[in-house]
Motif scaffolding. Structure first.
Motif, PDB file in Angstrom:
ATOM      1  N   ASN A 141      -6.382   9.503 -43.700  1.00 53.14           N
ATOM      2  CA  ASN A 141      -6.962   8.791 -42.563  1.00 53.14           C
ATOM      3  C   ASN A 141      -6.905   7.281 -42.763  1.00 53.14           C
ATOM      4  O   ASN A 141      -6.572   6.523 -41.846  1.00 53.14           O
ATOM      5  CB  ASN A 141      -8.406   9.227 -42.341  1.00 53.14           C
ATOM      6  CG  ASN A 141      -8.510  10.627 -41.771  1.00 53.14           C
ATOM      7  OD1 ASN A 141      -7.591  11.098 -41.111  1.00 53.14           O
ATOM      8  ND2 ASN A 141      -9.622  11.303 -42.034  1.00 53.14           N
TER       9      ASN A 141
ATOM     10  N   THR B 163      -6.701  10.899 -33.579  1.00 55.28           N
ATOM     11  CA  THR B 163      -6.253  10.407 -32.277  1.00 55.28           C
ATOM     12  C   THR B 163      -4.760  10.626 -32.083  1.00 55.28           C
ATOM     13  O   THR B 163      -4.306  11.046 -31.013  1.00 55.28           O
ATOM     14  CB  THR B 163      -6.580   8.910 -32.133  1.00 55.28           C
ATOM     15  OG1 THR B 163      -8.000   8.735 -32.150  1.00 55.28           O
ATOM     16  CG2 THR B 163      -6.013   8.343 -30.836  1.00 55.28           C
ATOM     17  N   ILE B 164      -3.968  10.367 -33.116  1.00 54.74           N
ATOM     18  CA  ILE B 164      -2.519  10.546 -33.029  1.00 54.74           C
ATOM     19  C   ILE B 164      -2.175  12.010 -32.785  1.00 54.74           C
ATOM     20  O   ILE B 164      -1.313  12.335 -31.958  1.00 54.74           O
ATOM     21  CB  ILE B 164      -1.836  10.026 -34.310  1.00 54.74           C
ATOM     22  CG1 ILE B 164      -2.004   8.511 -34.413  1.00 54.74           C
ATOM     23  CG2 ILE B 164      -0.356  10.405 -34.334  1.00 54.74           C
ATOM     24  CD1 ILE B 164      -1.600   7.941 -35.756  1.00 54.74           C
TER      25      ILE B 164
ATOM     26  N   GLU C  40      -3.110  12.879 -29.146  1.00 55.43           N
ATOM     27  CA  GLU C  40      -2.173  12.313 -28.177  1.00 55.43           C
ATOM     28  C   GLU C  40      -0.884  13.127 -28.131  1.00 55.43           C
ATOM     29  O   GLU C  40      -0.328  13.358 -27.054  1.00 55.43           O
ATOM     30  CB  GLU C  40      -1.870  10.857 -28.534  1.00 55.43           C
ATOM     31  CG  GLU C  40      -3.030   9.909 -28.278  1.00 55.43           C
ATOM     32  CD  GLU C  40      -2.723   8.484 -28.709  1.00 55.43           C
ATOM     33  OE1 GLU C  40      -1.708   8.279 -29.425  1.00 55.43           O
ATOM     34  OE2 GLU C  40      -3.496   7.574 -28.336  1.00 55.43           O
TER      35      GLU C  40
ATOM     36  N   SER D  15      -1.011   2.228 -38.370  1.00 53.16           N
ATOM     37  CA  SER D  15      -0.811   2.526 -36.948  1.00 53.16           C
ATOM     38  C   SER D  15      -1.879   1.930 -36.046  1.00 53.16           C
ATOM     39  O   SER D  15      -1.679   1.802 -34.835  1.00 53.16           O
ATOM     40  CB  SER D  15      -0.771   4.042 -36.733  1.00 53.16           C
ATOM     41  OG  SER D  15      -2.061   4.600 -36.917  1.00 53.16           O
ATOM     42  N   GLY D  16      -3.034   1.607 -36.625  1.00 55.81           N
ATOM     43  CA  GLY D  16      -4.145   1.117 -35.815  1.00 55.81           C
ATOM     44  C   GLY D  16      -4.891   2.240 -35.114  1.00 55.81           C
ATOM     45  O   GLY D  16      -5.828   1.991 -34.362  1.00 55.81           O
ATOM     46  N   LYS D  17      -4.479   3.489 -35.341  1.00 55.04           N
ATOM     47  CA  LYS D  17      -5.134   4.646 -34.731  1.00 55.04           C
ATOM     48  C   LYS D  17      -5.562   5.610 -35.820  1.00 55.04           C
ATOM     49  O   LYS D  17      -4.947   5.670 -36.894  1.00 55.04           O
ATOM     50  CB  LYS D  17      -4.181   5.368 -33.768  1.00 55.04           C
ATOM     51  CG  LYS D  17      -3.722   4.546 -32.580  1.00 55.04           C
ATOM     52  CD  LYS D  17      -2.781   5.363 -31.712  1.00 55.04           C
ATOM     53  CE  LYS D  17      -2.288   4.558 -30.507  1.00 55.04           C
ATOM     54  NZ  LYS D  17      -1.353   5.355 -29.670  1.00 55.04           N
ATOM     55  N   SER D  18      -6.565   6.401 -35.519  1.00 54.60           N
ATOM     56  CA  SER D  18      -6.976   7.424 -36.474  1.00 54.60           C
ATOM     57  C   SER D  18      -5.980   8.572 -36.464  1.00 54.60           C
ATOM     58  O   SER D  18      -5.264   8.793 -35.475  1.00 54.60           O
ATOM     59  CB  SER D  18      -8.375   7.946 -36.132  1.00 54.60           C
ATOM     60  OG  SER D  18      -8.338   8.709 -34.934  1.00 54.60           O
ATOM     61  N   THR D  19      -5.940   9.299 -37.561  1.00 53.86           N
ATOM     62  CA  THR D  19      -5.069  10.463 -37.649  1.00 53.86           C
ATOM     63  C   THR D  19      -5.391  11.455 -36.538  1.00 53.86           C
ATOM     64  O   THR D  19      -4.496  12.016 -35.889  1.00 53.86           O
ATOM     65  CB  THR D  19      -5.236  11.149 -39.017  1.00 53.86           C
ATOM     66  OG1 THR D  19      -5.166  10.172 -40.045  1.00 53.86           O
ATOM     67  CG2 THR D  19      -4.157  12.190 -39.239  1.00 53.86           C
TER      68      THR D  19
ATOM     69  N   LYS E   5      -4.505   4.842 -40.455  1.00 48.96           N
ATOM     70  CA  LYS E   5      -5.230   3.841 -39.658  1.00 48.96           C
ATOM     71  C   LYS E   5      -4.726   2.426 -39.971  1.00 48.96           C
ATOM     72  O   LYS E   5      -4.546   1.599 -39.071  1.00 48.96           O
ATOM     73  CB  LYS E   5      -6.727   3.941 -39.949  1.00 48.96           C
ATOM     74  CG  LYS E   5      -7.594   2.939 -39.209  1.00 48.96           C
ATOM     75  CD  LYS E   5      -7.767   3.310 -37.758  1.00 48.96           C
ATOM     76  CE  LYS E   5      -8.801   2.421 -37.096  1.00 48.96           C
ATOM     77  NZ  LYS E   5      -9.013   2.763 -35.676  1.00 48.96           N
TER      78      LYS E   5
END
Length: 314
Positions: A239, A252-253, A256, A246-250, A243
């Motif tokens: 995580n 969230t990816i 999506e 990518s600037g995103k949490s695992t 993060k």
């Protein structure tokens, strides 16, 4: 009833475009590598909205009056040439170009042709291999002219009798892929190619699950913990690293990507909601309905009806 999602093969492509199927693609060839590049000035009709079992790169130099658009999964992208277009095989796509001057190069090739040639770090940074990235790279006239030379040289080699022409073409193709990465990153003010192997391994593992081809099998990797187990790291470490880059949490990816696939299945298949839910790893359709609505703001059936209405108006 066959529930498999139709995917255009290279053989299908040649038959659809009225060309002879190359001998290396015939069944007796046993999955040989294939590459082809073409130059055309004719406007294209809207191509079928589907997935493919091959990669495609287009250099569009269209100008003058007219329109051009790329339907890429859930996006309708207006084309403003000159530009490079990279389409990932697993993402349903359709393209239409109707400029008064519609010159363009297009090359298609299968996995066997490019396999083991592109570093994992570069694959992560290229929209050709990473479906999470934007598929269009805008070009200046100078950049277009340089890439035009690359494509032209590939075509000249393709038509030549030079015994090592395919090796040369692979080198030029890699150059075009690198140019796409470099230009896109400079336009988006991105940092350089990600060098963290864990991040690359995570995205590779995630993308290997897609596209979902049948409701008879279900996704297995659904949570950060599932991926961490496969990658042999602690979930907190995964995580943290994902993060950072990518600037995103695992989580969230993963969400999506699952929602993107759900939309593709709702739009492009006749599977019922229960079949789609199972294929995406949900035990009960009600759980999938709640999950989808949380991220898409509409229920799955409503999304399907909306897409059908849009398609009926085209």
């Amino acid at each position: 009833m066959n529930k498999m999602i139709p995917t255009e093969s290279l053989q299908d492509y040649y038959q659809r475009t009225g060309q002879a199927v190359p001998k290396e693609l015939l069944p007796v060839a046993g999955g040989a590598s294939h590459f082809s590049v073409r130059y055309t000035t004719a406007p294209t009709r809207k191509t079928p909205f589907n997935r493919r079992d091959y990669y495609k790169i287009c250099l569009s130099s269209a100008s003058g009056r007219g329109t051009g658009s790329l339907i890429y999964d859930d996006q309708e992208i207006q084309l403003h040439p000159p530009c490079l277009i990279f389409t990932h095989p697993s993402v349903p796509a359709s393209i239409e170009i109707s400029f008064t001057s519609a010159s363009r190069y297009g090359c298609i090739f299968n996995k066997q042709f490019i396999e083991s040639q592109i570093l994992p770090d570069v694959q992560y940074a290229s929209p050709l291999f990473n479906p999470a990235l934007y598929p269009i790279v805008k070009l200046t006239e100078e950049e277009r002219d340089r890439l035009h030379v690359y494509f032209g040289e590939m075509q000249r080699l393709q038509e030549s009798d030079y015994p090592f022409k395919w090796d040369m073409i692979r080198n030029i193709l890699q150059l075009i892929i690198h140019e796409g990465v470099r230009l896109q990153q400079s336009q988006l003010s991105q940092t350089g190619v990600v060098r963290d192997r864990l991040v690359n391994a995570f995205y590779t593992l995630l993308n290997q699950q897609f596209p979902v081809d049948s409701p008879e099998t279900s996704l297995k990797l659904l949570t950060p913990a599932h991926f961490a187990d496969q990658l042999h790291v602690h979930v907190n470490h995964l995580n943290s690293v994902v993060k950072k880059y990518s600037g995103k949490s695992t989580r969230t990816i993963i969400h999506e990507r699952i929602v993107t696939e759900a939309k593709a299945l709702l739009r492009n298949t006749s599977w019922n909601i229960a079949e789609i839910a199972y294929a995406l790893g949900f035990e009960y359709p009600s759980h999938f309905n709640k999950y989808f609505k949380q991220f898409a703001s509409v229920a799955p059936m409503e999304f399907r009806q909306q897409q059908a209405a849009v398609a009926g108006n085209i």
